[in-house]
Design a protein around this motif. Structure first.
Motif, PDB file in Angstrom:
ATOM      1  N   LEU A  35       0.825  -1.198   0.000  1.00 55.48           N
ATOM      2  CA  LEU A  35       0.000   0.000   0.000  1.00 55.48           C
ATOM      3  C   LEU A  35       0.858   1.246   0.000  1.00 55.48           C
ATOM      4  O   LEU A  35       0.584   2.212  -0.732  1.00 55.48           O
ATOM      5  N   ALA A  36       1.921   1.246   0.830  1.00 55.44           N
ATOM      6  CA  ALA A  36       2.803   2.423   0.886  1.00 55.44           C
ATOM      7  C   ALA A  36       3.546   2.615  -0.421  1.00 55.44           C
ATOM      8  O   ALA A  36       3.760   3.752  -0.865  1.00 55.44           O
ATOM      9  N   GLN A  37       3.917   1.527  -1.051  1.00 59.59           N
ATOM     10  CA  GLN A  37       4.656   1.638  -2.306  1.00 59.59           C
ATOM     11  C   GLN A  37       3.786   2.187  -3.430  1.00 59.59           C
ATOM     12  O   GLN A  37       4.295   2.750  -4.401  1.00 59.59           O
ATOM     13  N   GLY A  38       2.473   2.043  -3.288  1.00 59.14           N
ATOM     14  CA  GLY A  38       1.573   2.536  -4.320  1.00 59.14           C
ATOM     15  C   GLY A  38       1.247   4.005  -4.175  1.00 59.14           C
ATOM     16  O   GLY A  38       0.557   4.579  -5.032  1.00 59.14           O
ATOM     17  N   ASP A  39       1.681   4.640  -3.097  1.00 59.39           N
ATOM     18  CA  ASP A  39       1.435   6.071  -2.889  1.00 59.39           C
ATOM     19  C   ASP A  39       2.147   6.886  -3.955  1.00 59.39           C
ATOM     20  O   ASP A  39       3.260   6.568  -4.367  1.00 59.39           O
ATOM     21  N   LYS A  40       1.507   7.958  -4.404  1.00 62.97           N
ATOM     22  CA  LYS A  40       2.088   8.760  -5.485  1.00 62.97           C
ATOM     23  C   LYS A  40       3.354   9.496  -5.043  1.00 62.97           C
ATOM     24  O   LYS A  40       4.201   9.872  -5.860  1.00 62.97           O
ATOM     25  N   ASN A  41       3.513   9.741  -3.722  1.00 64.27           N
ATOM     26  CA  ASN A  41       4.713  10.418  -3.206  1.00 64.27           C
ATOM     27  C   ASN A  41       5.719   9.422  -2.604  1.00 64.27           C
ATOM     28  O   ASN A  41       6.587   9.795  -1.811  1.00 64.27           O
ATOM     29  N   PHE A  42       5.590   8.150  -2.994  1.00 61.80           N
ATOM     30  CA  PHE A  42       6.423   7.117  -2.370  1.00 61.80           C
ATOM     31  C   PHE A  42       7.914   7.372  -2.592  1.00 61.80           C
ATOM     32  O   PHE A  42       8.703   7.315  -1.655  1.00 61.80           O
ATOM     33  N   GLU A  43       8.318   7.662  -3.824  1.00 61.26           N
ATOM     34  CA  GLU A  43       9.733   7.837  -4.127  1.00 61.26           C
ATOM     35  C   GLU A  43      10.330   8.984  -3.318  1.00 61.26           C
ATOM     36  O   GLU A  43      11.417   8.871  -2.763  1.00 61.26           O
ATOM     37  N   PHE A  69      10.354   8.013   0.466  1.00 60.74           N
ATOM     38  CA  PHE A  69      11.330   6.959   0.734  1.00 60.74           C
ATOM     39  C   PHE A  69      12.765   7.530   0.708  1.00 60.74           C
ATOM     40  O   PHE A  69      13.601   7.195   1.555  1.00 60.74           O
ATOM     41  N   LYS A  70      13.040   8.407  -0.247  1.00 59.31           N
ATOM     42  CA  LYS A  70      14.363   9.029  -0.336  1.00 59.31           C
ATOM     43  C   LYS A  70      14.625   9.909   0.894  1.00 59.31           C
ATOM     44  O   LYS A  70      15.728   9.896   1.448  1.00 59.31           O
ATOM     45  N   ASP A  71      13.618  10.654   1.324  1.00 58.12           N
ATOM     46  CA  ASP A  71      13.764  11.505   2.500  1.00 58.12           C
ATOM     47  C   ASP A  71      13.989  10.655   3.756  1.00 58.12           C
ATOM     48  O   ASP A  71      14.810  10.997   4.626  1.00 58.12           O
ATOM     49  N   LEU A  72      13.286   9.539   3.857  1.00 55.53           N
ATOM     50  CA  LEU A  72      13.436   8.658   5.006  1.00 55.53           C
ATOM     51  C   LEU A  72      14.840   8.061   5.074  1.00 55.53           C
ATOM     52  O   LEU A  72      15.474   8.044   6.143  1.00 55.53           O
ATOM     53  N   MET A  73      15.331   7.594   3.949  1.00 55.02           N
ATOM     54  CA  MET A  73      16.626   6.931   3.944  1.00 55.02           C
ATOM     55  C   MET A  73      17.781   7.905   4.077  1.00 55.02           C
ATOM     56  O   MET A  73      18.790   7.623   4.763  1.00 55.02           O
ATOM     57  N   ASN A  74      17.695   9.056   3.440  1.00 52.31           N
ATOM     58  CA  ASN A  74      18.820   9.987   3.399  1.00 52.31           C
ATOM     59  C   ASN A  74      18.846  10.973   4.559  1.00 52.31           C
ATOM     60  O   ASN A  74      19.922  11.463   4.928  1.00 52.31           O
ATOM     61  N   ASN A  75      17.695  11.278   5.122  1.00 55.00           N
ATOM     62  CA  ASN A  75      17.642  12.309   6.153  1.00 55.00           C
ATOM     63  C   ASN A  75      17.187  11.785   7.519  1.00 55.00           C
ATOM     64  O   ASN A  75      17.903  11.919   8.517  1.00 55.00           O
ATOM     65  N   ARG A  76      16.039  11.143   7.559  1.00 55.63           N
ATOM     66  CA  ARG A  76      15.473  10.741   8.844  1.00 55.63           C
ATOM     67  C   ARG A  76      16.303   9.645   9.517  1.00 55.63           C
ATOM     68  O   ARG A  76      16.586   9.721  10.712  1.00 55.63           O
ATOM     69  N   PHE A  77      16.656   8.619   8.754  1.00 53.16           N
ATOM     70  CA  PHE A  77      17.465   7.556   9.338  1.00 53.16           C
ATOM     71  C   PHE A  77      18.854   8.064   9.735  1.00 53.16           C
ATOM     72  O   PHE A  77      19.407   7.657  10.762  1.00 53.16           O
ATOM     73  N   LYS A  78      19.409   8.951   8.942  1.00 58.32           N
ATOM     74  CA  LYS A  78      20.730   9.497   9.268  1.00 58.32           C
ATOM     75  C   LYS A  78      20.691  10.260  10.581  1.00 58.32           C
ATOM     76  O   LYS A  78      21.557  10.102  11.442  1.00 58.32           O
ATOM     77  N   SER A  79      19.676  11.090  10.742  1.00 56.50           N
ATOM     78  CA  SER A  79      19.527  11.825  11.990  1.00 56.50           C
ATOM     79  C   SER A  79      19.284  10.885  13.164  1.00 56.50           C
ATOM     80  O   SER A  79      19.810  11.076  14.260  1.00 56.50           O
ATOM     81  N   TYR A  80      18.534   9.831  12.908  1.00 56.88           N
ATOM     82  CA  TYR A  80      18.229   8.853  13.951  1.00 56.88           C
ATOM     83  C   TYR A  80      19.486   8.101  14.401  1.00 56.88           C
ATOM     84  O   TYR A  80      19.720   7.880  15.591  1.00 56.88           O
ATOM     85  N   PHE A  81      20.335   7.722  13.451  1.00 53.91           N
ATOM     86  CA  PHE A  81      21.544   6.963  13.770  1.00 53.91           C
ATOM     87  C   PHE A  81      22.632   7.843  14.381  1.00 53.91           C
ATOM     88  O   PHE A  81      23.426   7.380  15.199  1.00 53.91           O
ATOM     89  N   ASP A  82      22.680   9.111  13.984  1.00 52.07           N
ATOM     90  CA  ASP A  82      23.777   9.978  14.417  1.00 52.07           C
ATOM     91  C   ASP A  82      23.588  10.547  15.822  1.00 52.07           C
ATOM     92  O   ASP A  82      24.562  10.939  16.454  1.00 52.07           O
TER      93      ASP A  82
END
Length: 379
Positions: free
Chosen positions: A191-199, A202-215
């Protein structure tokens, strides 16, 4: 003084001994070669700087200006211990060392120089510099002390060995970082992958949110519907990695010791067999270098006829090893009784001052050492 400045001061600019530029980019890099070679050379130089130089004139030991220069104060800025420590460090690191004598009798260790070597005539040294000062004149090899440790460039050999240790240490370090880092599994629903803003999300989550979370030490990770993050247990084996690095550094230290003919047990610091290993080091490492220095100074200070008549400079290594007077007492007695040494010579060997008595300078021999035909009995 930083490590980089120390090595820059010690090494000649044209010698590729240890490239400190490659180590100065990041403080986290492990300088295996610098650590191993520096530790071994410092040990050897500290021992070699304890040599006492004896001057002889026509076979008789004397203490004149040359003796004072070699054992007390070679120049205005260095004591004999400082001078010889730098001398041996430069020889062992650079494989060669140059000492020039000034008009007022000072002995100066060159920081840098150019040398033109010839097949028949003597080498000529130019652009000799020390502490920012460059001598305007050239020096013939007969005017200087010039020692070369090895004709083959030992540094090319050690570079290939220690580069392997550097690679292994880096691999262990990187493995430790990977194993101790944050790891997890991100589940993304259909369902999430079918969202029109998925790409974009997903890019924001991987490049920004996870980075802030890990750092950050304390952090919250907001997730959209259809995203589930599960943290995996970290394989933290840093203690094993540190142990492996320590073993590699110890092994590198042993290899460096072997290169300079020093028994590995000396640098390992183990008590077992240390005394025997020290004697081996004196024979294989210290004595040959001391003899090299003594012969070089003798050749430059005296003419061939003077050397033949008994003029020389001798490097005495007997003072390097600590002497316990109570341990050597039986052997000291034998040395005096056999006429091998006088009482004052024994005192000097034991690190004591000679006594101002005429009898202490005489040699004695007991009856049991006399010729059998000259004595009816012995003591």
């Amino acid at each position: 003084m930083t490590v980089k400045n120390f090595f820059s001061r010690l090494f000649r600019a044209d010698k590729k001994v240890i490239c400190m530029n490659s180590y100065s980019n990041t403080a986290a890099d492990v300088c295996t070669r610098a650590f191993a070679v520096f530790s071994v050379v410092e040990m050897a130089a500290s021992l070699l700087s304890g040599i006492r130089y004896r001057t002889f004139q026509n076979g008789t030991e004397i203490k004149g200006h040359e003796w004072y220069s070699l054992n007390i104060r070679p120049n205005r800025n260095q004591s004999a211990s400082q001078f010889w420590h730098e001398f041996w460090c430069k020889l062992l690191y650079n494989q060669e060392v140059l000492v020039v004598c000034t008009a007022d009798g000072q002995k100066i260790i060159a920081d840098d120089y150019n040398v033109d070597e010839y097949a028949v005539k003597g080498a000529v040294f130019s652009q000799v510099s020390r502490a920012g000062f460059t001598f305007l004149r050239t020096f013939d090899i007969s005017e200087v002390f010039f020692l070369r440790y090895s004709d083959s460039n030992i540094n090319h050999f050690t570079d290939s060995i220690f580069s392997m240790y550097d690679s292994l240490v880096s691999e262990i370090k990187n493995s430790c970082i990977r194993n101790s880092g944050e790891r997890g599994i991100l589940e993304v629903s259909t369902l999430a992958q079918g969202d029109k803003n998925f790409e974009e999300r997903f890019k924001d989550l991987m490049n920004n949110r996870f980075k802030s979370y890990f750092d950050n030490k304390n952090a919250v990770l907001p997730l959209f519907n259809g995203y589930k993050y599960s943290r995996q247990q970290s394989q933290n084996n840093c203690s094993d990695g540190i142990s492996d690095i320590r073993k590699l550094l110890d092994d590198a230290l042993c290899r460096a010791a072997q290169i300079y003919k020093i028994p590995p047990v000396i640098v390992q610091g183990t008590a077992e067999g240390l005394s025997e290993a020290f004697d081996v080091m004196l024979t294989s490492c210290i004595d040959p270098l001391a003899d090299m220095a003594g012969r070089e100074m003798t050749a430059k200070e005296f003419t061939p006829d003077e050397v033949i008549s008994g003029c020389c400079i001798s490097a005495d290594t007997s003072y390097i090893k600590h002497t316990d007077i109570f341990t050597i007492a039986p052997n000291a007695d034998k040395a005096i009784a056999s006429g091998f040494l006088s009482p004052n010579e024994v005192r000097v060997k034991a690190g004591e001052q000679p006594v101002n008595e005429e009898w202490a300078n005489h040699h004695y021999i007991t009856k049991n050492y006399q010729n059998a035909g000259l004595s009816e009995g012995g003591e």
